[in-house]
Scaffold this motif. Sequence first.
Motif, PDB file in Angstrom:
ATOM      1  N   SER A   6       0.870  -1.060   0.132  1.00 30.95           N
ATOM      2  CA  SER A   6       0.118  -0.030   0.050  1.00 30.95           C
ATOM      3  C   SER A   6       0.859   1.473  -0.049  1.00 30.95           C
ATOM      4  O   SER A   6       1.910   1.278   0.557  1.00 30.95           O
ATOM      5  N   PRO A   7       0.391   2.248  -0.699  1.00 33.25           N
ATOM      6  CA  PRO A   7       1.205   3.627  -0.643  1.00 33.25           C
ATOM      7  C   PRO A   7       0.888   4.193   0.881  1.00 33.25           C
ATOM      8  O   PRO A   7       0.127   3.847   1.538  1.00 33.25           O
ATOM      9  N   ASP A  15      -0.205   9.518  -6.987  1.00 31.73           N
ATOM     10  CA  ASP A  15       0.751   8.394  -6.489  1.00 31.73           C
ATOM     11  C   ASP A  15       0.046   7.175  -6.328  1.00 31.73           C
ATOM     12  O   ASP A  15       0.875   5.972  -6.471  1.00 31.73           O
ATOM     13  N   ARG A  16      -1.077   7.228  -5.888  1.00 32.63           N
ATOM     14  CA  ARG A  16      -1.893   5.863  -5.359  1.00 32.63           C
ATOM     15  C   ARG A  16      -1.993   5.208  -6.809  1.00 32.63           C
ATOM     16  O   ARG A  16      -1.812   3.812  -6.747  1.00 32.63           O
ATOM     17  N   HIS A  19       1.290   3.728  -8.042  1.00 31.77           N
ATOM     18  CA  HIS A  19       1.762   2.676  -7.240  1.00 31.77           C
ATOM     19  C   HIS A  19       1.037   1.302  -7.466  1.00 31.77           C
ATOM     20  O   HIS A  19       1.811   0.190  -7.655  1.00 31.77           O
ATOM     21  N   TYR A  20      -0.401   1.391  -7.530  1.00 34.67           N
ATOM     22  CA  TYR A  20      -1.092   0.108  -7.819  1.00 34.67           C
ATOM     23  C   TYR A  20      -0.713  -0.243  -9.361  1.00 34.67           C
ATOM     24  O   TYR A  20      -0.879  -1.549  -9.583  1.00 34.67           O
ATOM     25  N   ASP A  71      -8.913   1.803  -1.058  1.00 29.67           N
ATOM     26  CA  ASP A  71      -7.490   1.808  -1.231  1.00 29.67           C
ATOM     27  C   ASP A  71      -7.034   2.705  -2.304  1.00 29.67           C
ATOM     28  O   ASP A  71      -6.056   3.624  -2.214  1.00 29.67           O
ATOM     29  N   GLY A  74      -7.676   6.338  -1.032  1.00 28.73           N
ATOM     30  CA  GLY A  74      -7.223   6.650   0.105  1.00 28.73           C
ATOM     31  C   GLY A  74      -8.042   7.095   1.246  1.00 28.73           C
ATOM     32  O   GLY A  74      -7.873   7.656   2.124  1.00 28.73           O
TER      33      GLY A  74
END
Length: 407
Positions: A6-7, A15-16, A19-20, A71, A74
């Motif tokens: 997870s970020p 950014d999330r 990341h995924y 997720d 956030g």
Amino acid sequence: MNERNSPPANAPFGDRLRHYRDRLGMTRPVLGGLVGRSPDWVKDVEGGRLQQPRLPMLQRLAHVLNVGLDDLVGGPVPIASYTKGAHGSLSSVTDALTDYPIDTGDITPLTSAELAGRASAAWQLWHGSARQRTAVAVVLPDLIRQGRLAARLHDGRERRAAHRELARIYHLVQLYLAFQPVPEMVLLAGDRAMTAAQDSDDPHAIAVAAWYMNHIFRNSGERDAARIDLSQRAMKLLDPERGGEDLARWGLLQLACALSHAKSGREGDALRHWDEAHRAARGLGRAYAHPWLVFGTSMVDAYAVTIQADLTHGGTASRLADRLDLDALPSATRRSFHLTESARAYLMRREPVAAVALLRQAETASPETLKFSPWARSAILELSETGTPATRRDAAALRSSLGLEAA
């Protein structure tokens, strides 16, 4: 969600998203193609030059990235219409799944033949009803209990036969639970099905359990090697040269490998395994469809659309969709699913009129299949707010009939 995957909790949306995407090894062109946007759009969202998308697109991104909406953004997503829905009988099925028969002193279990008859009747309900979850929910709780009792109380050959039928029952439970807000129950049903199949000592049962575990692994997005390895190991238990049930299950597992490779973007491997699945289906006869697995040429041809769409080849996927004869599929839920996948192909080509028309056909075939499709839910919500007045009107009608009105 594992914290290592997870970020940071306060990371911005871009950014999330990155990341995924990176976690799956997915490029921007692939992600953009899967959600109907350009690579530059993905780059601009990740870089913060574009704002966080609206909820329909968030749902689509979450589905493609195999991550929860909370997720991805956030934080909590307050609008229930954009998340997985729950069937009205969900609790009765999960209660039966998590119950354990302990006091069995005075119980006479069903014979394996009786259990097989009831399991086959339940599968006929699943494929024959347009509202298959509602239909099977009536019989599943007792069927689960009867199957577990028979597998526990019989001995020898009869016990192994009961385990084989119990695995079939758990497969149906998994399908009922799919795309509802109980992922742990889906995994439990799949694991129990594999255990029952192994206890039956029946290679055919183990092969089918591997097919359904492949679905669980593929939807989780985190066990790529495991799902392909399981399918390939199960294939070794079969002899396709014998034809019949061996060939059908061997072809089914080839199809599982094709779908897994396509989900990961490995085009050559995906098409190679699809060719093997198609060869197996042809070997069974053009009109063949397995009584409850529905494996056959119509099913393999229909999955070619899914494979091409997952590989982001929208043009190829839509051309294949145009050639499908879904009337040959003896299953309302499969017809609805593959019509939805055809709509996905057309929406990738930015042809909303065709996509909405196909979604309406999918609703006619099976409104419950359409309602519990994560992609269809997000697509219908987005189409009801964008596009031409005609497509907005038709999509809004679908949204209303499926109960997807925003809170």
